[in-house]
Design an enzyme around this catalytic site. Structure first.
Site, PDB file in Angstrom:
ATOM      1  N   TYR A  25     -19.198   0.866  24.060  1.00  0.00           N
ATOM      2  CA  TYR A  25     -19.424  -0.590  23.933  1.00  0.00           C
ATOM      3  C   TYR A  25     -19.449  -1.004  22.462  1.00  0.00           C
ATOM      4  CZ  TYR A  25     -21.737  -5.143  24.569  1.00  0.00           C
ATOM      5  OH  TYR A  25     -22.056  -6.483  24.548  1.00  0.00           O
ATOM      6  N   SER A  85     -20.779  -9.220  19.536  1.00  0.00           N
ATOM      7  CA  SER A  85     -22.156  -8.791  19.804  1.00  0.00           C
ATOM      8  C   SER A  85     -22.788  -8.430  18.465  1.00  0.00           C
ATOM      9  CB  SER A  85     -22.124  -7.542  20.700  1.00  0.00           C
ATOM     10  OG  SER A  85     -23.388  -6.907  20.715  1.00  0.00           O
TER      11      SER A  85
HETATM   12  N1  NAD Z   1     -26.149 -10.685  27.399  1.00  0.00           N
HETATM   13  C1  NAD Z   1     -26.239 -10.222  26.159  1.00  0.00           C
HETATM   14  O1  NAD Z   1     -27.348  -9.954  25.648  1.00  0.00           O
HETATM   15  C2  NAD Z   1     -24.999 -10.021  25.329  1.00  0.00           C
HETATM   16  C3  NAD Z   1     -25.177  -9.691  23.987  1.00  0.00           C
HETATM   17  C4  NAD Z   1     -24.063  -9.509  23.181  1.00  0.00           C
HETATM   18  C5  NAD Z   1     -22.803  -9.684  23.704  1.00  0.00           C
HETATM   19  N2  NAD Z   1     -22.646 -10.027  25.016  1.00  0.00           N
HETATM   20  C6  NAD Z   1     -21.277 -10.207  25.506  1.00  0.00           C
HETATM   21  O2  NAD Z   1     -21.171 -11.418  26.199  1.00  0.00           O
HETATM   22  C7  NAD Z   1     -20.104 -11.315  27.150  1.00  0.00           C
HETATM   23  C8  NAD Z   1     -20.599 -11.820  28.496  1.00  0.00           C
HETATM   24  O3  NAD Z   1     -21.615 -10.955  28.971  1.00  0.00           O
HETATM   25  P1  NAD Z   1     -22.851 -11.463  29.863  1.00  0.00           P
HETATM   26  O4  NAD Z   1     -24.075 -11.056  29.159  1.00  0.00           O
HETATM   27  O5  NAD Z   1     -22.676 -12.859  30.268  1.00  0.00           O
HETATM   28  O6  NAD Z   1     -22.724 -10.459  31.116  1.00  0.00           O
HETATM   29  P2  NAD Z   1     -22.286 -10.742  32.632  1.00  0.00           P
HETATM   30  O7  NAD Z   1     -22.209  -9.400  33.254  1.00  0.00           O
HETATM   31  O8  NAD Z   1     -23.177 -11.775  33.233  1.00  0.00           O
HETATM   32  O9  NAD Z   1     -20.833 -11.368  32.480  1.00  0.00           O
HETATM   33  C9  NAD Z   1     -19.691 -10.618  32.186  1.00  0.00           C
HETATM   34  C10 NAD Z   1     -18.511 -11.302  32.834  1.00  0.00           C
HETATM   35  O10 NAD Z   1     -17.306 -10.587  32.521  1.00  0.00           O
HETATM   36  C11 NAD Z   1     -16.597 -10.419  33.729  1.00  0.00           C
HETATM   37  N3  NAD Z   1     -15.637  -9.310  33.662  1.00  0.00           N
HETATM   38  C12 NAD Z   1     -15.908  -7.983  33.589  1.00  0.00           C
HETATM   39  N4  NAD Z   1     -14.764  -7.282  33.613  1.00  0.00           N
HETATM   40  C13 NAD Z   1     -13.749  -8.195  33.700  1.00  0.00           C
HETATM   41  C14 NAD Z   1     -12.338  -8.095  33.773  1.00  0.00           C
HETATM   42  N5  NAD Z   1     -11.713  -6.910  33.772  1.00  0.00           N
HETATM   43  N6  NAD Z   1     -11.610  -9.242  33.846  1.00  0.00           N
HETATM   44  C15 NAD Z   1     -12.218 -10.452  33.880  1.00  0.00           C
HETATM   45  N7  NAD Z   1     -13.556 -10.596  33.819  1.00  0.00           N
HETATM   46  C16 NAD Z   1     -14.307  -9.480  33.739  1.00  0.00           C
HETATM   47  C17 NAD Z   1     -17.669 -10.218  34.783  1.00  0.00           C
HETATM   48  O11 NAD Z   1     -17.160 -10.373  36.095  1.00  0.00           O
HETATM   49  C18 NAD Z   1     -18.621 -11.342  34.369  1.00  0.00           C
HETATM   50  O12 NAD Z   1     -18.178 -12.588  34.832  1.00  0.00           O
HETATM   51  C19 NAD Z   1     -19.654  -9.856  27.146  1.00  0.00           C
HETATM   52  O13 NAD Z   1     -18.486  -9.724  26.347  1.00  0.00           O
HETATM   53  C20 NAD Z   1     -20.826  -9.132  26.489  1.00  0.00           C
HETATM   54  O14 NAD Z   1     -20.428  -7.966  25.848  1.00  0.00           O
HETATM   55  C21 NAD Z   1     -23.722 -10.192  25.848  1.00  0.00           C
END
Ligand code: NAD
Length: 269
Positions: free
Chosen positions: A167, A154
Site C-alpha cells: 500500500y 495518503s
Molecule cells: N480512509 C482513510 O483513512 C484513508 C487515508 C488515506 C488514503 N485513503 C485513500 O482514499 C481512497 C478511498 O478509500 P476509503 O477510505 O474511502 O475506503 P473504502 O473502502 O470505503 O472505498 C474504496 C473504494 O474503492 C473501490 N474500489 C476498490 N477496488 C476497485 C477497483 N478495482 N475498481 C474500482 N473501484 C474500486 C471500492 O469498491 C470502494 O468504493 C483510497 O485510495 C485510499 O487509499 C483513505
C-alpha cells in the site's frame, strides 16, 4: 441551481464513489453543480443510493461499473460518460484498497493487486481523461483550466508503513505519477494534484476506529485529536477542482489533522 456554484456545468468522474471518501467527494462536487459519474466495481445498490442522494439535491449523477485496473473497462466507462455528459472536466482518482501482511509473508498476488488498483488504475483513468481534455480544448466559461485531475494519495506517500508495504509503495508511486503528469501537462493547462488524507473514518480502516480503545490509540497519532470525515476531503476536492486553486499544480495537500507532523516528537522525542 444558482450560478454562484463553483463547478456549475462541469462533469466529474469519481472512482470508487459508492463508499467512504469517494462518496463524500461525489456529494461535495455535486453540491457545487458538477454532473458526477459514480464509478463502482462491487455493490451497485450502494452506487445507486449515491446517485439518488445527488438527484434528491437537484443534481445529476449516473453510476458506471468498471474495475479501474482493467484497461478495456476503464475505456468503456469513459465512453459511457461521454455519451451521457458529453465530456469530462474533473477526474478524482479515488479507488483503492489494502491487502496487508507482514513483508515476509506477502504474496506476489497481493502485491500486484494493490499496485494494479491503487497505481495502475490511477494511470489508466488519468490517461483517458487527459486524452479527452486535449481533444475537447478549453471551455473558458466553465473553467480556466483545460482539465483537473485529483489523485487520492495518503499520508503514506511520505510516512513508511510496516505491514502495509504494498500500500505505501502504491501511494509513493502515486506521488511521482501526479508530479510527473503535472510537470508534463501544465503547459497544456491541465492541473494535477493529490490529496493526502490521514485517518478518515471509512470502511477501509474500520478496525482502527470501531472500538474506543482503537480510536484512542489512533488519536495519539493525530495532534488535532479527531478522526477525519469524508466531508472534510469533499471540501478540499471541491477547492482543488475549482478555479479558486487555479495556480496550484503538482502538489499534495495533506488533510490529516497533523499526522505528518511527527507527533511522537511533540514531547522531545
Ligand atoms: N480512509 C482513510 O483513512 C484513508 C487515508 C488515506 C488514503 N485513503 C485513500 O482514499 C481512497 C478511498 O478509500 P476509503 O477510505 O474511502 O475506503 P473504502 O473502502 O470505503 O472505498 C474504496 C473504494 O474503492 C473501490 N474500489 C476498490 N477496488 C476497485 C477497483 N478495482 N475498481 C474500482 N473501484 C474500486 C471500492 O469498491 C470502494 O468504493 C483510497 O485510495 C485510499 O487509499 C483513505
Amino acid at each position: 441551481m444558482s450560478t454562484s456554484l463553483k463547478l456549475k456545468g462541469q462533469s466529474a468522474l469519481v472512482t470508487g464513489a459508492n463508499s467512504g471518501i469517494g462518496k463524500g467527494v461525489a456529494l461535495a462536487l455535486a453540491k457545487e453543480g458538477a454532473n458526477v459519474v459514480i464509478n463502482y466495481v462491487t455493490h451497485p445498490e450502494a452506487a445507486q443510493e449515491v446517485v439518488k442522494e445527488i438527484e434528491d439535491l437537484g443534481g445529476n449523477a449516473i453510476a458506471i461499473m468498471a474495475d479501474v485496473s482493467k484497461e478495456d473497462e476503464v475505456q468503456h466507462m469513459f465512453q459511457e460518460m461521454f455519451a451521457h455528459f458529453g465530456t469530462i472536466d474533473i477526474l478524482v482518482n479515488n479507488a483503492g484498497l489494502q491487502k496487508d501482511s507482514p513483508f515476509k509473508d506477502m504474496s506476489l498476488a497481493d502485491w500486484q493487486l494493490v499496485l494494479n488498483i491503487n497505481l495502475t488504475g490511477q494511470f489508466l483513468c488519468a490517461r483517458e481523461a487527459v486524452r479527452e481534455f486535449i481533444r475537447r480544448g478549453l471551455v473558458p466559461e466553465r473553467s480556466k483550466a483545460l482539465g483537473k485531475i485529483i489523485c487520492m494519495s495518503s499520508v503514506h506517500e511520505v510516512i513508511p508503513w510496516g505491514g502495509h508495504v504494498n500500500y505505501a509503495t502504491s501511494k509513493g508511486g502515486v506521488m511521482m505519477l501526479m508530479k510527473s503528469m503535472a510537470q508534463e501537462l501544465a503547459p497544456q493547462k491541465i492541473r494535477v494534484n493529490s490529496i493526502g488524507p490521514g485517518a478518515i473514518q471509512t470502511p477501509i480502516n474500520r478496525p482502527a476506529w470501531d472500538t474506543p480503545e482503537a480510536l484512542n490509540s489512533l488519536l495519539t497519532l493525530i495532534p488535532y485529536n479527531r478522526i477525519g470525515q469524508p466531508e472534510d476531503i469533499g471540501n478540499l476536492a471541491v477547492w482543488l477542482a475549482s478555479d479558486d486553486s487555479d495556480y496550484i499544480t503538482g502538489t499534495t495537500v495533506f488533510m490529516d489533522g497533523g499526522m505528518t507532523l511527527y507527533p511522537g516528537f511533540s514531547t522531545n522525542g
